[in-house]
Design a protein around this motif. Structure first.
Motif, short mmCIF file in Angstrom:
data_model
loop_
_atom_site.label_atom_id
_atom_site.label_comp_id
_atom_site.label_asym_id
_atom_site.label_seq_id
_atom_site.Cartn_x
_atom_site.Cartn_y
_atom_site.Cartn_z
N GLU A 146 2.29 1.71 -3.33
CA GLU A 146 1.38 2.24 -4.38
C GLU A 146 0.96 3.76 -4.21
O GLU A 146 0.76 4.52 -5.05
N GLU A 147 1.03 4.30 -2.59
CA GLU A 147 1.06 5.73 -2.51
C GLU A 147 2.08 6.29 -3.22
O GLU A 147 2.04 7.58 -3.41
N THR A 162 0.92 -1.12 0.22
CA THR A 162 0.18 0.00 0.10
C THR A 162 0.99 1.15 0.04
O THR A 162 0.79 2.08 -0.68
#
Ligand SMILES: NC(=O)c1ccc[n+]([C@@H]2O[C@H](COP(=O)([O-])OP(=O)(O)OC[C@H]3O[C@@H](n4cnc5c(N)ncnc54)[C@H](O)[C@@H]3O)[C@@H](O)[C@H]2O)c1
Length: 278
Positions: free
Chosen positions: A60-61, A57
């Motif tokens: 992806e940020e 995550t």
């Protein structure tokens, strides 16, 4: 003289197709994020899938590409599976493996059970052996590749009450040095990372006698001379330069120099100092 061919594989940390073990926390997470910043795609492997997913995550940020996989590096079949699945997830052959997963272990020699030894050896040493075993053939086939093995200053400091951990990390150093020499002709780079204290979850996740686990965690969180982010950046930069060793902190370098300058004197110094803290 550049001993490596110009490209591909000239800057292994750039646009890497990477696998990082123990990527759910600490140094492994920092490696994964730094590789994403350098344009790479990263398979984040960890025994704790939820933690690996959190790292993905974060990747992806940053606008990067990551994949989470569960893998116990102490189990050969799981690392073999990781090597196969990584390639299919990345859609391309793996170019860099970071054998980072590791656990902390402390205590007097006679306090450690054989089960403790086996746990520590399985993760810290067999985990690295498995990673090299399953990724090197692919690197040889494609004509380039890179390996970072996470050792420790414990690879050479031989500090008392850390026998099992020291043995595993000395093994990681010996394997890395051997592979660096053996695989150089195949255009495969190796770097071994040997830090002293880095603030991570290693003490909380490790097995240390209660009498000093609180103190060790306090030292790690308050007196470390670096961060996991800085260590990851430095190691990747040194890999790109084709350097074998990364000793990130001043104390890591100092112990390295003392040990090499006079191993016998160094061993006496350790024994002498240990008497005073006991
Ligand atoms: N933190 C330090 O001071 C320090 C110093 C020298 C070396 N190291 C080494 O750095 C590496 C990373 O440790 P860290 O400090 O980031 O610790 P950490 O506990 O924060 O992270 C270790 C990660 O490895 C994972 N892991 C544990 N066992 C595993 C297994 N069997 N298979 C797959 N994953 C597993 C954990 O779930 C965790 O996500 C280790 O090899 C450690 O020995 C750490």
């Amino acid at each position: 003289m550049n001993l490596f061919s110009s490209s591909p594989g000239d800057k292994p940390s750039r646009q890497a197709k990477a696998v990082v073990t123990g990527a759910g926390s600490g140094i492994g997470r920092s490696f994964a994020l730094e590789l994403a910043r350098r344009g790479g795609a990263v398979v984040c492997a960890d025994i704790d899938l939820e933690a690996a997913q959190e790292t993905v995550t974060l990747i992806e940020e940053l606008g990067g590409k990551g994949f989470a996989l569960t893998c116990d590096v102490g189990k050969a079949a799981q690392v073999k599976n990781l090597s196969v699945k990584a390639q299919s997830l990345l859609g391309e052959p793996v170019t860099l493996v970071i054998n980072n997963a590791g656990v902390g272990m402390g205590g007097k020699f006679e306090e450690l059970s054989l089960k403790d030894w086996q746990w520590c050896m399985n993760v810290n040493l067999w985990g690295v052996i498995h990673g090299c075993h399953y990724f090197v053939p692919g690197f040889k086939q494609q004509g380039y590749g890179a390996i970072i093995n996470v050792g420790s200053a414990a690879s050479y400091t031989a500090a008392p009450e850390m026998s099992a951990y020291n043995v595993t990390k000395a093994g990681v150093m010996a394997l890395s040095e051997t592979l660096s020499a053996e695989l150089r002709k195949d255009n495969i780079r190796v770097n071994v990372l040997c830090p002293t204290l880095v603030p991570t979850n290693i003490i909380k996740n490790g097995r240390l006698p209660g009498r000093y686990s609180g103190m060790a965690d306090h030292a790690l969180m308050n007196y470390a001379m670096t961060t996991s982010e800085a260590v990851a950046k430095l190691t990747l930069n040194r890999l790109d330069k084709g350097l074998l060793y990364t000793t990130p902190q001043v104390d890591a370098k100092l112990f390295w120099l003392m040990k090499r300058a006079s191993p016998s004197l160094y061993a006496r110094f350790l024994g002498f100092s240990y008497r005073f803290v006991n």
